[in-house]
Each structure stands twice: as structure tokens, then as C-alpha cells.
Enzyme design. Structure first.
Site, PDB file in Angstrom:
ATOM      1  N   LYS A 150       0.842  -1.201   0.000  1.00  0.00           N
ATOM      2  CA  LYS A 150       0.000   0.000   0.000  1.00  0.00           C
ATOM      3  C   LYS A 150       0.876   1.248   0.000  1.00  0.00           C
ATOM      4  O   LYS A 150       0.625   2.208  -0.726  1.00  0.00           O
ATOM      5  CB  LYS A 150      -0.948  -0.021   1.211  1.00  0.00           C
ATOM      6  CG  LYS A 150      -2.038  -1.072   1.058  1.00  0.00           C
ATOM      7  CD  LYS A 150      -2.803  -1.376   2.333  1.00  0.00           C
ATOM      8  CE  LYS A 150      -3.782  -2.530   2.074  1.00  0.00           C
ATOM      9  NZ  LYS A 150      -4.473  -3.025   3.265  1.00  0.00           N
ATOM     10  N   GLN A 204      -5.146  -1.912   9.582  1.00  0.00           N
ATOM     11  CA  GLN A 204      -4.965  -3.193   8.887  1.00  0.00           C
ATOM     12  C   GLN A 204      -5.659  -4.314   9.649  1.00  0.00           C
ATOM     13  O   GLN A 204      -5.457  -4.506  10.838  1.00  0.00           O
ATOM     14  CB  GLN A 204      -3.463  -3.489   8.728  1.00  0.00           C
ATOM     15  CG  GLN A 204      -3.161  -4.754   7.943  1.00  0.00           C
ATOM     16  CD  GLN A 204      -3.640  -4.697   6.495  1.00  0.00           C
ATOM     17  OE1 GLN A 204      -3.536  -3.678   5.827  1.00  0.00           O
ATOM     18  NE2 GLN A 204      -4.181  -5.807   6.004  1.00  0.00           N
ATOM     19  N   ASP A 234     -10.950   2.659   4.164  1.00  0.00           N
ATOM     20  CA  ASP A 234     -11.342   1.260   3.962  1.00  0.00           C
ATOM     21  C   ASP A 234     -12.862   1.149   3.833  1.00  0.00           C
ATOM     22  O   ASP A 234     -13.371   0.088   3.461  1.00  0.00           O
ATOM     23  CB  ASP A 234     -10.878   0.420   5.159  1.00  0.00           C
ATOM     24  CG  ASP A 234      -9.940  -0.695   4.745  1.00  0.00           C
ATOM     25  OD1 ASP A 234      -9.742  -0.872   3.531  1.00  0.00           O
ATOM     26  OD2 ASP A 234      -9.416  -1.379   5.638  1.00  0.00           O
TER      27      ASP A 234
END
Ligand code: NDP
Length: 288
Positions: A55, A99, A122
Site C-alpha cells: 500500500k 490493517q 477502507d
């Protein structure tokens, strides 16, 4: 006997690279504003470290700044929450990604609740998912958004078409069904799950089948209408390596288009994280 035509390969690596280039161009045109993606990684799960590294690599390639906050696997709830609170209130941070999965001793929902919807790149918080359901501007989960971008880019018709999504999680299946049935995309979306009966028959009635169950190669020839588009989201670690939900060899003579595995939806998830970071900056007024 004539050979069946090869399906169109929905190449996620090529599209990711194109999206990274386009984001870089948009950043340059805007005078390279400082737009920052922050990731929060707790523990030493090896695949999570690899995902986060990737990422950051692609964020840099697109001209975005990024911060990688790493805490030990033993970090207490308060330390994780304090870090997320600090990033949430930092005006130089535009997107925050926690994460997944967090170590089991941590309360993941309590951490996610601290993310402001404008920074939730997200798209997993109640605020973001609520905006998606209500059709309000907001951030959409990256993997479903990546599926939509693949369909758009490769000009797979969706309007009036039947899409069957195998999997109903809040991460993939449910938001994807909402995205595909939104006005403008206009598919008729059916969500299938482990209690669905006649799954093969249901999938055979679909123009688009998305496998998001995590069951290795569960979608085969009997699930595929001639010419259908098959999108593989699932990732299963097997003795013969990483495989998807779709049995590529079984469907390649029947499907009209199919994602490769790897190289399909995985790279698109990263590209859409970068797209979401730009959208987050726009929601915060840093980018027009
Ligand atoms: P979950 O485990 O949360 O959900 C899996 C879903 O699949 C559930 O709804 C489950 O049904 C359904 N399911 C399981 N077995 C069957 C079956 N035999 N028939 C029909 N449905 C079934 O997983 P996620 O949604 O988080 O992830 C799905 C997959 O996608 C995983 O393999 C994950 O690793 C992968 N993934 C890939 C990404 C990418 O970038 N390509 C990103 C994110 C995830 P039920 O609800 O009834 O249990």
C-alpha cells in the site's frame, strides 16, 4: 470440434497501474498537495506486513504521502485507540487504514468507531456503510469498488444484468451488492451465502458472478452461463499455493470474461485505496 474462444482476461495489474498513473497526473495538475494516507498495523502477521508495504509502495508511486504506524502484538486497547484518535484529529492525515485483522485481544469495532467517516479509506465503519446504503457521498470499501472499476474499465454491461455475489460479509459481498444495484450501475444483484440452495443453478442464471466466499475453486463449469463474466475475490491458501474461488481451468472455455488469480481483484483493492485517499482529501476540502 471447434475450440471455445478464450475469455477476456480482466487484468487488475494493468488497470491498477493505469489508475496509479491517473492519480499521479491528477495530483500534479492540482499542484501536488500534501495528501497523506496513514496505516495502523498491530502485531507481526506476515501477510499483513506485506499488504501494508504494498500500500505504501503504490501510494508513493501515485505521489501520495504515507505514514506507517506499527505497534507490537501486545499493544493494549488503549494504546491502539490513542494512536487512532491522534491520527483522526491530525489535519495532515487524510486517510486512515487499520490493517485487518487486529490481534484477537483487541476490540476491533471499538477501534473502527474512532475513525471519522471522512478519513475511513477502507469504508468499513458504520458511518461509511450507512452513507453507501443512503447513496450519500462517502468512502466505499476498496475491494467492492475495485470490482466495479474492473467492470467499468473492461466495459462489461451491468444495466439490467443479473449479478450473483457469493458471500455476504460487510467487507465484500454486502457492499458490492449495494454498489452493483445503485442507480447508474443498475444491475439486479443477488447475494448468495452458505445457506443458499441450488447455488450452481442460481449462478448459471447470472450474467456476472462474483466469488467472495474464500472456498477454493468452488465456482466451476456448472456455475457458469456461456459468455458470463466471472470475478474472483476469494483467496485460499492451499497446499498447491494461493487459489481463488473460481476454477479458472474449468470455466475458461465457457466464460466470456474472467479475472486472473492472482492479478485480478487484489491489485484493484490497492488502486481503490489510493482512489479513496483522494476522495477523502476531497471530502476534507484539501483537493477539489
Ligand atoms: P468472510 O469469511 O467474512 O465471508 C465469506 C462469505 O462466504 C460468507 O458470507 C459465507 O456465508 C460465504 N460462504 C462460505 N462458504 C460458502 C459456500 N460453500 N457457498 C456459498 N457461500 C459461502 O470473508 P470475506 O468476505 O472477508 O472475504 C471473502 C474472501 O475474499 C476471502 O477469501 C478473503 O481472503 C478474500 N478477500 C480478498 C480481497 C482481495 O483484495 N481480493 C480483499 C478482501 C478479502 P455465511 O455468511 O453463510 O457464513
Amino acid at each position: 470440434m471447434p475450440q471455445a474462444a478464450e475469455p477476456l482476461i480482466l487484468d487488475g495489474i494493468a488497470l491498477r497501474d493505469l489508475m496509479v498513473t491517473r492519480i499521479g497526473a491528477r495530483m500534479a495538475a492540482a499542484g501536488n498537495p500534501k495528501i497523506c494516507l496513514a496505516t495502523v498495523l498491530v502485531g507481526d502477521d506476515a501477510p499483513s506486513h506485506t499488504y501494508v508495504r504494498n500500500k505504501h509502495k503504490f501510494a508513493a508511486a501515485a505521489g501520495l504521502q504515507s505514514r506507517n504506524e506499527v505497534l507490537p502484538a501486545t499493544a493494549p486497547q488503549r494504546e491502539v485507540e490513542d494512536l487512532v484518535r491522534q491520527l483522526a484529529s491530525d489535519p495532515t492525515v487524510h486517510g486512515i487504514l487499520v490493517q485487518q485483522p487486529l490481534p484477537p485481544h483487541l476490540d476491533n469495532d471499538a477501534v473502527l468507531r474512532l475513525l471519522p467517516a471522512e478519513k475511513d479509506v477502507d469504508g468499513l465503519t458504520t458511518g461509511s456503510l450507512g452513507r453507501l446504503v443512503r447513496g450519500e457521498p462517502g468512502l466505499v470499501p476498496c475491494t467492492p469498488l475495485g470490482v466495479l472499476r474492473l467492470l467499468e474499465h473492461y466495459k462489461i454491461p451491468t444495466s439490467g444484468r443479473h449479478a450473483v455475489i457469493v458471500g455476504r460479509s460487510t467487507l465484500v459481498g454486502t457492499p458490492l451488492a449495494i454498489l452493483l444495484s445503485r442507480k447508474g450501475v443498475d444491475a439486479t444483484a443477488t447475494i448468495a451465502h452458505s445457506r443458499t440452495t441450488n447455488l450452481a443453478e442460481l449462478c448459471r442464471s447470472a450474467d456476472i458472478v462474483v466469488g467472495a466466499s474464500g472456498q477454493a475453486k468452488m465456482i466451476g463449469a456448472e456455475h457458469c452461463k456461456p459468455g458470463a463474466t466471472l470475478i474472483d475475490v476469494g483467496i485460499s491458501r492451499t497446499e498447491s499455493g494461493i487459489v481463488g474461488d473460481i476454477d479458472f481451468e474449468a470455466v475458461k472455455g465457457i466464460a466470456g470474461a474472467v479475472t486472473p488469480m492472482p492479478g485480478g481483484t487484489g491489485p484493484m483493492t490497492i488502486a481503490c485505496l489510493l482512489e479513496n485517499t483522494l476522495s477523502a482529501a476531497a471530502l476534507q476540502g484539501t483537493l477539489t
